[in-house]
Design an enzyme around this catalytic site. Structure first.
Site, PDB file in Angstrom:
ATOM      1  N   THR A   3       0.862  -1.177   0.000  1.00 15.76           N
ATOM      2  CA  THR A   3       0.000   0.000   0.000  1.00 15.76           C
ATOM      3  C   THR A   3       0.899   1.228   0.000  1.00 15.76           C
ATOM      4  O   THR A   3       1.555   1.529   0.992  1.00 15.76           O
ATOM      5  CB  THR A   3      -0.916  -0.001   1.237  1.00 15.76           C
ATOM      6  OG1 THR A   3      -1.671  -1.210   1.251  1.00 15.76           O
ATOM      7  CG2 THR A   3      -1.867   1.189   1.199  1.00 15.76           C
ATOM      8  N   LYS A  78      -7.663   0.916  -1.438  1.00 19.42           N
ATOM      9  CA  LYS A  78      -7.122   0.431  -0.172  1.00 19.42           C
ATOM     10  C   LYS A  78      -7.024   1.551   0.854  1.00 19.42           C
ATOM     11  O   LYS A  78      -7.358   1.370   2.030  1.00 19.42           O
ATOM     12  CB  LYS A  78      -5.735  -0.184  -0.404  1.00 19.42           C
ATOM     13  CG  LYS A  78      -5.010  -0.622   0.868  1.00 19.42           C
ATOM     14  CD  LYS A  78      -5.757  -1.729   1.606  1.00 19.42           C
ATOM     15  CE  LYS A  78      -5.054  -2.095   2.915  1.00 19.42           C
ATOM     16  NZ  LYS A  78      -3.752  -2.744   2.699  1.00 19.42           N
ATOM     17  N   LYS A 153       0.767   4.765   8.912  1.00 21.44           N
ATOM     18  CA  LYS A 153       1.319   5.033   7.581  1.00 21.44           C
ATOM     19  C   LYS A 153       0.216   5.189   6.547  1.00 21.44           C
ATOM     20  O   LYS A 153       0.221   6.133   5.737  1.00 21.44           O
ATOM     21  CB  LYS A 153       2.262   3.891   7.190  1.00 21.44           C
ATOM     22  CG  LYS A 153       2.963   4.044   5.846  1.00 21.44           C
ATOM     23  CD  LYS A 153       2.253   3.317   4.709  1.00 21.44           C
ATOM     24  CE  LYS A 153       2.305   1.805   4.878  1.00 21.44           C
ATOM     25  NZ  LYS A 153       1.680   1.103   3.714  1.00 21.44           N
TER      26      LYS A 153
END
Length: 208
Positions: A3, A78, A153
């Protein structure tokens, strides 16, 4: 399959195309359990024909392969998903800390919310309170299915993506900062539901 920033995927794809190399971004959802069982959800960005060729490989890892759109779209999907799950996990944790502080039985509170408008997949499957959902990370000492550091993150990436498109976001940045603080207090390698531990009440002697 990492990701990352959608723009990075697009730039990498463009450079690879110059060399005749095809590229798909294919981040996943489903955690460690889904990876072990081969049931991950895989969100794919790229050419449909390239996905058709790569599908047998992806099918070995995931049972729900979704073509989202052009290169970078998988990353966007995502990040949108993790924005929701990450912020909802914070809300659920805060709610149950409040209930706990007032002496409400948390199993009963879970039953109430499960039948009310606050019902959510995160509470049903990833309950942050230990012992309520047996399969949840919280009931296994917060063994990481998806680490706090990774959620921090991904929320940061989501905030950056929103900024790039001038979309105002309020909840995601606050949640990201909370996960970063939880990480700085030693919870970075634990499951992101461990934010519940970080949200413990301060003592009566504390100034706030």
């Amino acid at each position: 399959m990492s990701t990352i920033d959608p723009g990075t995927s697009r730039r990498v794809a463009a450079r690879l195309k110059e060399r005749g190399i095809r590229f798909l971004d294919a981040p996943v959802s489903g955690g460690v359990g889904g990876a072990a069982a081969g049931t991950l959800a895989i969100m794919v960005g790229g050419d449909a024909a390239d996905l058709a060729e790569a599908r047998p490989v992806l099918a070995a890892m995931g049972s729900n392969i979704i073509h989202v759109g052009a290169v970078g779209a998988g990353e966007v999907a995502k990040l949108c998903n993790n924005l929701i799950s990450g912020t909802v996990a914070v809300a659920v944790s805060e709610a149950f800390r409040i209930g706990e502080a007032f002496g409400v039985d948390l199993q009963i509170l879970t039953s109430v919310i499960a039948k009310s408008s606050g019902a959510t997949w995160v509470m049903e499957h990833m309950h942050p309170v230990p012992g309520i959902v047996e399969s949840a990370a919280s009931s296994r000492q917060y063994a990481a299915g998806f680490m706090t550091d990774l959620m921090a993150k991904d929320l940061g990436l989501a905030v950056s993506a929103a900024r790039e498109k001038r979309v105002p976001v309020v909840v995601a940045p606050a949640a990201q900062q909370l996960y970063r603080m939880a990480s700085s207090h030693g919870l970075g390698r634990e499951d992101f539901s461990s934010v519940y531990k970080f949200l413990k009440p301060s003592s009566d002697d504390a100034p706030v």
